[in-house]
Write a protein that holds these residues in place. Structure first.
Motif, mmCIF file in Angstrom:
data_model
loop_
_atom_site.group_PDB
_atom_site.id
_atom_site.type_symbol
_atom_site.label_atom_id
_atom_site.label_comp_id
_atom_site.label_asym_id
_atom_site.label_seq_id
_atom_site.Cartn_x
_atom_site.Cartn_y
_atom_site.Cartn_z
ATOM 1 N N LEU A 179 0.816 -1.214 0.000
ATOM 2 C CA LEU A 179 0.000 0.000 0.000
ATOM 3 C C LEU A 179 0.851 1.267 0.000
ATOM 4 C CD1 LEU A 179 -2.661 -1.179 2.599
ATOM 5 C CD2 LEU A 179 -3.071 -0.768 0.150
ATOM 6 N N LEU A 180 2.051 1.187 0.573
ATOM 7 C CA LEU A 180 2.962 2.337 0.586
ATOM 8 C C LEU A 180 3.956 2.262 -0.564
ATOM 9 C CD1 LEU A 180 3.582 2.647 4.431
ATOM 10 C CD2 LEU A 180 2.055 4.024 2.995
ATOM 11 N N CYS A 181 3.483 1.772 -1.703
ATOM 12 C CA CYS A 181 4.325 1.599 -2.890
ATOM 13 C C CYS A 181 4.920 2.935 -3.333
ATOM 14 C CB CYS A 181 3.490 0.998 -4.020
ATOM 15 S SG CYS A 181 4.402 0.753 -5.555
ATOM 16 N N ALA A 182 6.241 3.015 -3.344
ATOM 17 C CA ALA A 182 6.941 4.250 -3.693
ATOM 18 C C ALA A 182 7.330 4.303 -5.163
ATOM 19 C CB ALA A 182 8.192 4.406 -2.824
ATOM 20 N N GLU A 183 6.919 3.321 -5.947
ATOM 21 C CA GLU A 183 7.239 3.321 -7.379
ATOM 22 C C GLU A 183 6.444 4.397 -8.089
ATOM 23 O OE1 GLU A 183 6.033 0.293 -10.767
ATOM 24 O OE2 GLU A 183 7.713 -0.498 -9.611
ATOM 25 N N ARG A 184 7.085 5.150 -8.935
ATOM 26 C CA ARG A 184 6.416 6.217 -9.678
ATOM 27 C C ARG A 184 5.614 5.641 -10.846
ATOM 28 N NH1 ARG A 184 7.434 11.283 -8.345
ATOM 29 N NH2 ARG A 184 9.463 12.002 -7.583
ATOM 30 N N LEU A 185 4.466 6.235 -11.126
ATOM 31 C CA LEU A 185 3.685 5.860 -12.296
ATOM 32 C C LEU A 185 4.484 6.182 -13.561
ATOM 33 C CD1 LEU A 185 0.903 4.901 -13.395
ATOM 34 C CD2 LEU A 185 0.240 7.308 -13.481
ATOM 35 N N SER A 186 4.629 5.200 -14.435
ATOM 36 C CA SER A 186 5.322 5.341 -15.719
ATOM 37 C C SER A 186 6.807 5.646 -15.588
ATOM 38 C CB SER A 186 4.656 6.429 -16.590
ATOM 39 O OG SER A 186 3.299 6.120 -16.818
ATOM 40 N N ASP A 187 7.361 5.468 -14.390
ATOM 41 C CA ASP A 187 8.792 5.705 -14.191
ATOM 42 C C ASP A 187 9.317 4.752 -13.119
ATOM 43 O OD1 ASP A 187 11.313 6.772 -14.320
ATOM 44 O OD2 ASP A 187 10.828 8.617 -13.227
ATOM 45 N N PRO A 188 9.233 3.439 -13.373
ATOM 46 C CA PRO A 188 9.566 2.451 -12.346
ATOM 47 C C PRO A 188 11.025 2.427 -11.930
ATOM 48 C CG PRO A 188 9.220 1.382 -14.466
ATOM 49 C CD PRO A 188 8.792 2.808 -14.631
ATOM 50 N N SER A 189 11.911 2.980 -12.749
ATOM 51 C CA SER A 189 13.340 2.924 -12.426
ATOM 52 C C SER A 189 13.778 4.064 -11.505
ATOM 53 C CB SER A 189 14.168 2.974 -13.715
ATOM 54 O OG SER A 189 13.954 4.195 -14.416
ATOM 55 N N TYR A 190 12.868 5.012 -11.218
ATOM 56 C CA TYR A 190 13.242 6.159 -10.399
ATOM 57 C C TYR A 190 13.606 5.713 -8.979
ATOM 58 C CZ TYR A 190 13.073 10.588 -7.909
ATOM 59 O OH TYR A 190 13.395 11.662 -7.132
ATOM 60 N N VAL A 191 14.663 6.280 -8.442
ATOM 61 C CA VAL A 191 15.099 6.001 -7.071
ATOM 62 C C VAL A 191 15.083 7.317 -6.297
ATOM 63 C CG1 VAL A 191 16.943 5.137 -5.598
ATOM 64 C CG2 VAL A 191 16.550 4.084 -7.843
ATOM 65 N N GLU A 192 14.402 7.341 -5.158
ATOM 66 C CA GLU A 192 14.296 8.587 -4.402
ATOM 67 C C GLU A 192 15.637 8.990 -3.811
ATOM 68 O OE1 GLU A 192 11.403 7.891 -1.361
ATOM 69 O OE2 GLU A 192 12.814 6.896 -0.032
ATOM 70 N N GLY A 193 15.784 10.299 -3.601
ATOM 71 C CA GLY A 193 17.018 10.813 -3.027
ATOM 72 C C GLY A 193 17.142 10.488 -1.550
ATOM 73 N N ARG A 194 18.322 10.653 -1.006
ATOM 74 C CA ARG A 194 18.581 10.288 0.400
ATOM 75 C C ARG A 194 17.885 11.236 1.364
ATOM 76 N NH1 ARG A 194 24.823 9.961 1.338
ATOM 77 N NH2 ARG A 194 24.035 9.537 3.458
ATOM 78 N N ASN A 195 17.729 12.486 0.979
ATOM 79 C CA ASN A 195 17.276 13.500 1.925
ATOM 80 C C ASN A 195 15.831 13.956 1.706
ATOM 81 O OD1 ASN A 195 19.890 13.619 3.108
ATOM 82 N ND2 ASN A 195 20.578 14.877 1.391
ATOM 83 N N ARG A 196 15.142 13.298 0.766
ATOM 84 C CA ARG A 196 13.790 13.762 0.476
ATOM 85 C C ARG A 196 12.937 12.596 0.018
ATOM 86 N NH1 ARG A 196 12.646 17.054 -4.171
ATOM 87 N NH2 ARG A 196 10.658 18.144 -3.996
ATOM 88 N N SER A 197 11.947 12.236 0.828
ATOM 89 C CA SER A 197 11.052 11.127 0.520
ATOM 90 C C SER A 197 10.316 11.373 -0.787
ATOM 91 C CB SER A 197 10.029 10.972 1.658
ATOM 92 O OG SER A 197 8.865 10.326 1.225
ATOM 93 N N LYS A 200 2.680 5.464 -6.671
ATOM 94 C CA LYS A 200 1.445 4.689 -6.730
ATOM 95 C C LYS A 200 0.690 4.754 -5.403
ATOM 96 C CE LYS A 200 3.134 1.763 -10.440
ATOM 97 N NZ LYS A 200 3.542 0.411 -10.891
ATOM 98 N N ALA A 201 1.416 4.917 -4.290
ATOM 99 C CA ALA A 201 0.751 5.049 -2.988
ATOM 100 C C ALA A 201 -0.112 6.300 -2.947
ATOM 101 C CB ALA A 201 1.784 5.078 -1.866
ATOM 102 N N VAL A 202 0.416 7.425 -3.406
ATOM 103 C CA VAL A 202 -0.339 8.676 -3.397
ATOM 104 C C VAL A 202 -1.513 8.605 -4.354
ATOM 105 C CG1 VAL A 202 -0.223 11.120 -4.040
ATOM 106 C CG2 VAL A 202 1.533 10.140 -2.567
ATOM 107 N N LEU A 203 -1.305 8.043 -5.540
ATOM 108 C CA LEU A 203 -2.402 7.922 -6.503
ATOM 109 C C LEU A 203 -3.479 6.975 -5.990
ATOM 110 C CD1 LEU A 203 -0.295 7.796 -9.774
ATOM 111 C CD2 LEU A 203 -1.825 9.651 -9.045
ATOM 112 N N GLY A 204 -3.084 5.934 -5.279
ATOM 113 C CA GLY A 204 -4.062 5.032 -4.678
ATOM 114 C C GLY A 204 -4.866 5.726 -3.598
#
Length: 447
Positions: free
Chosen positions: A6-24, A177-181
Motif C-alpha cells: 500500500l505504501l508503494c513508492a514506485e512512480r507511475l510510468s517511471d519504475p526505475s526512479y530512485v528517491e534521493g537520500r534526503n527527500r522522501s 502509486k501510494a499517493v495515486l491510490g
C-alpha cells in the motif's frame, strides 16, 4: 491488503526512479502537486461561495491546504497506532502522513469553476448535446457518454495528475502509486459503474460515483496492481476496492468542509453567530473555555479549532475500530459517519443544506455561473467541430474557429477522434477559474 504494498513508492510510468537520500518520494509528490498550475488555479475556484469579495472566505486552494493539514494529523495518529500494533515499521508513520498530505493536496485539483454546480452544469450541457445526436456529440461511442453527462471532478483530477500535467501522456506528474491510490475515492469507470447491478453500486462506498475515465483506466490498473488493491471482475467490467488511506483523505475533507463551511457562513452573514456557535460547541464537546474579551470572530475561530481536534480524535478511533474491514476491502462508510461525532456532523449537514447552500447570494451566483459555463461550452465547441471537419489537423483551421483557438490558446494536441476532442473541451472548461470563465463567457457572447 498489506502496508508494504500500500505504501508503494514506485512512480507511475517511471519504475526505475530512485528517491534521493534526503527527500522522501512522497514529499516530492506533494511538492509536484503544490507547484503545479492546476493547483495554483484553485485559488480562484469556488469552495462554497462563488466570486466572493471577502478575503476571509475559503476558496479551493486554501481548503486543500487545510485538508492536507488535517489529513497529516489523522495519518500520524493512525501511524503511531499501527507501529504499536506491529503493522508497520518504526518511522513509517511519516510515510503515511506524507502520502495522505499529498493526496489531500490533489483531492480537488480536477474540480471545475463554480464548485459542484459547475460539475452539474457541464454534465447537463453534454446531456443536451447528446440528445440532438449531431456533430461530435453524435459521433461519440454511447458507452462513453456517462463520462460527460455525469461529469466528475474526481475523474478529471486523476486525468490531470496521471496524464496531462508535466509528462504529458507519459505518467503526468509521475506521482507514486501510494499517493495515486490514496487519491482515488471511486476506483471504477463510468461505463463499468453504470452496468453494475444497483445493489452492488449501493453496497460499496467506492461505487457511489465513478473516479476514472476509460482513457485512464489502464493507468489506474497499474496503480492498483502496485498497491495490491483487490480487483473485482465481472461481465460489467473491472473495479477495485479502496486503498485504506482513501478513508483518511476523505475524513480530512469531511472534517474541513463541514466545520469551515459554518465559519464561512458566519463570516459571510448567511448564518447568525448564535447558530454557528451552538453547532460548533456541540461538535467540540461543549468545552468549558473562558472567552471573556473575545470578539465573535475569535470565539468562532476557537470553537472551529477545538471541533477539528475532537473530530480528528473520533475519526482515528473509527479507523482503529474498523481496521479489519478497511484492510480486507469490505468497509463501506465514511469515517465521520461511524465516529463518535456522527450525530454532530449530521446536524451540521442538515443546517448546511437548509440554510447555507440555499442562501440567496449563493443561489443567484450559481445561476449566473451555470450560464457562464454554458456560454463557454457553446462558444468553444465549434473549434472542435471544425477540427473534426479538417481531419484533426489543427494547422488547417481557418476563420472564426481558428480565431477562437488562438484567442484562448486552446490545446489541440493529441486529438484524433470524438472522445479525445470532447475530453479536450472538458479539460479546458473544467480547468478555468471562476473569474476567467466569466471573462471568456463575456468575450464569446459579445457582452
Amino acid at each position: 491488503m498489506q502496508w508494504t504494498d500500500l505504501l508503494c513508492a514506485e512512480r507511475l510510468s517511471d519504475p526505475s526512479y530512485v528517491e534521493g537520500r534526503n527527500r522522501s518520494i512522497f514529499v516530492q509528490d506533494h511538492d509536484r502537486i503544490v507547484f503545479s498550475a492546476p493547483f495554483r488555479r484553485l485559488a480562484n475556484k469556488t469552495q462554497v461561495h462563488p466570486l466572493y469579495e471577502n478575503d476571509h472566505i475559503h476558496h479551493r486552494l486554501i481548503h486543500s491546504v487545510e485538508v492536507g493539514s488535517v489529513g497529516r494529523s489523522l495519518a500520524m495518529h493512525i501511524g503511531h497506532w499501527l507501529i504499536e500494533q506491529g503493522e508497520i515499521d518504526p518511522h513509517e508513520d511519516h510515510s503515511l502522513a506524507n502520502v495522505v498530505q499529498a493526496a489531500c493536496a490533489a483531492h480537488d485539483i480536477g474540480n471545475p469553476p463554480f464548485g459542484h454546480s459547475g460539475e452539474e452544469s457541464i454534465g447537463s450541457w453534454f446531456a443536451e448535446r447528446f440528445d440532438t445526436e449531431r456533430g461530435l456529440c453524435g459521433a461519440l461511442d454511447p458507452a462513453l457518454r456517462a463520462e460527460f453527462t455525469a461529469f466528475e471532478g474526481n475523474a478529471q483530477g486523476f486525468r490531470i495528475v496521471s496524464r496531462l500535467e508535466m509528462y504529458r501522456n507519459a505518467g503526468g506528474m509521475r506521482l507514486s502509486k501510494a499517493v495515486l491510490g490514496a487519491f482515488m475515492k471511486y476506483p471504477a469507470t463510468a461505463a463499468t459503474r453504470s452496468r453494475l447491478p444497483v445493489d452492488v453500486r449501493k453496497g460499496y462506498v467506492g461505487l457511489k460515483k465513478f473516479g476514472v475515465f476509460s482513457g485512464e483506466e489502464a493507468l489506474f490498473a497499474e496503480v492498483a496492481q502496485g498497491c495490491g488493491l483487490p480487483m473485482e471482475q465481472s461481465a460489467s467490467g473491472r473495479w477495485w476496492r479502496r486503498h485504506p488511506l482513501v478513508f483518511v483523505v476523505e475524513a480530512a475533507d469531511d472534517i474541513c468542509y463541514n466545520i469551515v463551511d459554518l465559519e464561512d457562513a458566519f463570516t459571510s452573514g448567511d448564518l447568525p453567530f448564535d447558530v454557528v456557535r451552538e453547532a460548533l460547541n456541540e461538535l467540540a464537546g461543549r468545552p468549558n473555555r473562558d472567552t471573556t474579551g473575545y470578539t465573535r470572530t475569535e470565539e468562532i475561530a476557537l470553537l472551529r479549532s477545538l471541533a477539528i481536534g475532537r473530530a480528528i480524535e473520533a475519526c482515528v478511533a473509527a479507523f482503529r475500530e474498523n481496521y479489519a474491514a478497511i484492510m480486507d476491502g469490505s468497509f463501506s462508510a465514511a469515517l465521520v459517519d461511524v465516529s463518535a461525532c456522527a450525530g454532530s456532523f449530521a446536524q451540521i449537514g442538515t443546517l448546511a443544506q437548509e440554510r447555507i447552500f440555499t442562501a440567496r447570494r449563493k443561489t443567484e451566483l450559481e445561476i449566473s455561473g451555470r450560464q457562464v459555463i454554458r456560454n463557454v461550452l457553446d462558444g468553444v465547441l465549434p473549434v472542435f467541430e471544425a477540427l473534426s471537419a479538417v481531419g484533426w489537423d489543427d494547422a488547417a483551421l481557418r476563420g472564426h474557429p481558428a480565431q477562437i483557438a488562438r484567442a484562448l490558446s486552446l490545446d489541440l494536441r493529441d486529438i484524433d477522434r470524438p472522445d479525445a476532442a470532447l475530453h479536450a473541451l472538458a479539460d479546458f472548461v473544467s480547468g478555468m477559474t471562476d473569474r476567467y470563465a466569466l471573462s471568456v463567457s463575456r468575450m464569446l457572447s459579445g457582452t
